[in-house]
Design an enzyme around this catalytic site. Structure first.
Site, PDB file in Angstrom:
ATOM      1  N   ARG A  51      48.498  29.771  38.736  1.00  0.00           N
ATOM      2  CA  ARG A  51      49.440  30.050  37.666  1.00  0.00           C
ATOM      3  C   ARG A  51      49.856  31.520  37.585  1.00  0.00           C
ATOM      4  O   ARG A  51      51.042  31.841  37.466  1.00  0.00           O
ATOM      5  CB  ARG A  51      48.846  29.684  36.299  1.00  0.00           C
ATOM      6  CG  ARG A  51      48.916  28.243  35.953  1.00  0.00           C
ATOM      7  CD  ARG A  51      47.698  27.882  35.152  1.00  0.00           C
ATOM      8  NE  ARG A  51      46.548  27.949  36.027  1.00  0.00           N
ATOM      9  CZ  ARG A  51      46.168  26.944  36.824  1.00  0.00           C
ATOM     10  NH1 ARG A  51      46.788  25.810  36.756  1.00  0.00           N
ATOM     11  NH2 ARG A  51      45.157  27.065  37.667  1.00  0.00           N
ATOM     12  N   THR A  52      48.881  32.412  37.609  1.00  0.00           N
ATOM     13  CA  THR A  52      49.187  33.819  37.335  1.00  0.00           C
ATOM     14  C   THR A  52      50.091  34.387  38.427  1.00  0.00           C
ATOM     15  O   THR A  52      51.119  35.013  38.142  1.00  0.00           O
ATOM     16  CB  THR A  52      47.885  34.632  37.211  1.00  0.00           C
ATOM     17  OG1 THR A  52      47.025  33.972  36.292  1.00  0.00           O
ATOM     18  CG2 THR A  52      48.162  36.039  36.729  1.00  0.00           C
ATOM     19  N   LYS A  80      39.167  44.837  57.011  1.00  0.00           N
ATOM     20  CA  LYS A  80      38.694  45.770  58.052  1.00  0.00           C
ATOM     21  C   LYS A  80      37.962  46.948  57.425  1.00  0.00           C
ATOM     22  O   LYS A  80      37.583  47.881  58.111  1.00  0.00           O
ATOM     23  CB  LYS A  80      39.876  46.308  58.862  1.00  0.00           C
ATOM     24  CG  LYS A  80      40.738  45.260  59.527  1.00  0.00           C
ATOM     25  CD  LYS A  80      41.904  45.972  60.232  1.00  0.00           C
ATOM     26  CE  LYS A  80      43.075  45.036  60.445  1.00  0.00           C
ATOM     27  NZ  LYS A  80      44.305  45.784  60.760  1.00  0.00           N
ATOM     28  N   ARG A 101      45.123  41.167  40.938  1.00  0.00           N
ATOM     29  CA  ARG A 101      43.908  40.461  40.499  1.00  0.00           C
ATOM     30  C   ARG A 101      42.778  40.882  41.437  1.00  0.00           C
ATOM     31  O   ARG A 101      42.958  40.933  42.655  1.00  0.00           O
ATOM     32  CB  ARG A 101      44.086  38.944  40.541  1.00  0.00           C
ATOM     33  CG  ARG A 101      42.784  38.208  40.282  1.00  0.00           C
ATOM     34  CD  ARG A 101      42.982  36.728  40.106  1.00  0.00           C
ATOM     35  NE  ARG A 101      43.601  36.443  38.817  1.00  0.00           N
ATOM     36  CZ  ARG A 101      43.764  35.215  38.334  1.00  0.00           C
ATOM     37  NH1 ARG A 101      43.349  34.175  39.044  1.00  0.00           N
ATOM     38  NH2 ARG A 101      44.329  35.022  37.157  1.00  0.00           N
ATOM     39  N   HIS A 129      42.147  39.818  30.969  1.00  0.00           N
ATOM     40  CA  HIS A 129      43.282  39.088  31.567  1.00  0.00           C
ATOM     41  C   HIS A 129      44.430  39.199  30.554  1.00  0.00           C
ATOM     42  O   HIS A 129      44.809  38.219  29.901  1.00  0.00           O
ATOM     43  CB  HIS A 129      42.869  37.631  31.800  1.00  0.00           C
ATOM     44  CG  HIS A 129      43.765  36.851  32.714  1.00  0.00           C
ATOM     45  ND1 HIS A 129      45.008  37.291  33.138  1.00  0.00           N
ATOM     46  CD2 HIS A 129      43.594  35.628  33.292  1.00  0.00           C
ATOM     47  CE1 HIS A 129      45.542  36.378  33.923  1.00  0.00           C
ATOM     48  NE2 HIS A 129      44.702  35.361  34.044  1.00  0.00           N
TER      49      HIS A 129
END
Ligand code: CP
Length: 308
Positions: A51-52, A80, A101, A129
């Site tokens: 969703r986000t 890496k 995120r 959030h």
């Protein structure tokens, strides 16, 4: 906002949150506005999301901007050994805005300190959030007609649930009463209970998701027990299925009750709830688009001409 990044919901004043709710109403009525022409946003998702990420990307597209980014850090040079700082410094060369995120609490704050372009926190570990909180506020306002004096019952993973942590902080302006329903292992962290005490917010803690708790609620905010936050999977197995909301449990609930869930759900809301008019979680996710359009414009300093 103290600076142009959005790291925590506490970056917004009450007035800014109310203005954003008004902006969300505007975008719900006018989803396609050419406000980001010539701008590029990056979505850097070090943790999974449906969703986000997709609603942020849709928000940019519907506002006429362009999006670059990744949804799997394993495909990037962080695999890496590139540091978060170097990644942010590089992406700064390409874009006007970063939406990130990350699994580490504090990662968004750190990114905002090294970045030359605004950072929007799309979730940092168990911490915050804030864009979810704005869509939650909008969903509460739309379904209840007000934000003040509501009884909000939070159920499930209150320890690691960043959405409930952010929501408590946002709701403190509106005199809520909270019920915290959780197993001992997943109770609301002390810092958020202390926050409630400092702001005179009444809350009750219980492990019993009883009819009495349900029938007193205006909002039930279900959460998923997040397997990814547990270091000991035996602990997860013990608590993962403790709370399951079934349709029959809503028989004595208030008419105005709405069921929210940030999603994804696993077993905590039975599918037999989905057709109940009190289920609001899918519309809640839709509101995420308008919330993210409003937030993007806010952090980029784009004023809305709502008369047009
Ligand atoms: N609510 C939420 O954050 O959902 P995603 O993890 O799918 O983005």
């Amino acid at each position: 906002m103290k600076n142009e990044s959005l790291v925590s919901i506490s970056d917004f004043t009450k007035e800014e949150m109310l203005e954003l709710l008004d902006d969300m109403r505007y975008f719900e009525a006018n989803p396609n506005r050419n406000l980001l022409q010539g701008k590029v946003a990056a979505t850097l998702f070090f943790e999974p999301s449906t969703r986000t990420r997709l609603s942020f990307e849709t928000a940019v597209n519907r506002l006429g901007g362009k999006v670059i980014g990744f949804s799997d850090a394993a495909t990037t040079s962080s695999s890496k050994g590139e540091t978060l700082k170097d990644t942010i410094m590089m992406v700064n060369n390409y874009v006007d805005l970063i939406i990130m995120r990350h699994h580490l609490e504090g990662a968004a704050r750190y990114a905002s300190e090294v970045s030359r372009v605004p950072i929007i926190n799309a979730g940092d570990g168990a911490n915050q959030h804030p864009s979810q909180t704005m869509l939650d506020l909008y969903s509460i306002y739309k379904t209840q007609g007000r934000l003040d004096n509501l009884t909000i019952t939070m159920v499930g993973d209150l320890k690691y649930g960043r959405t409930v942590h952010s929501l408590i902080m946002a709701m403190h302006y509106f005199n809520p009463t909270f019920n915290f329903v959780a197993a001992d292992e997943l109770q609301m962290p002390e810092q958020y209970k202390e926050f409630c005490r400092e702001h005179g917010i009444s809350f009750n803690e219980t492990a019993d998701f009883s009819a009495d708790v349900i029938n007193r609620s205006d909002i039930i905010y279900m959460t998923r027990v997040q397997r990814e936050r547990f270091t000991d999977l035996m602990e997860y197995e013990k608590v993962k299925n403790l709370y399951n909301l079934h349709n029959s449990m809503l028989d004595g609930s208030k008419d105005n009750l709405r069921i929210l869930h940030p999603l994804p759900r696993v077993n905590e809301i039975s599918t037999d709830v989905d057709d109940n008019p009190k289920a609001y979680y899918f519309q809640q996710a839709q509101n995420g688009l308008y919330a993210r359009q409003a937030i993007i414009c806010k952090v980029l300093g784009i004023k809305l001409n709502k008369e047009e």
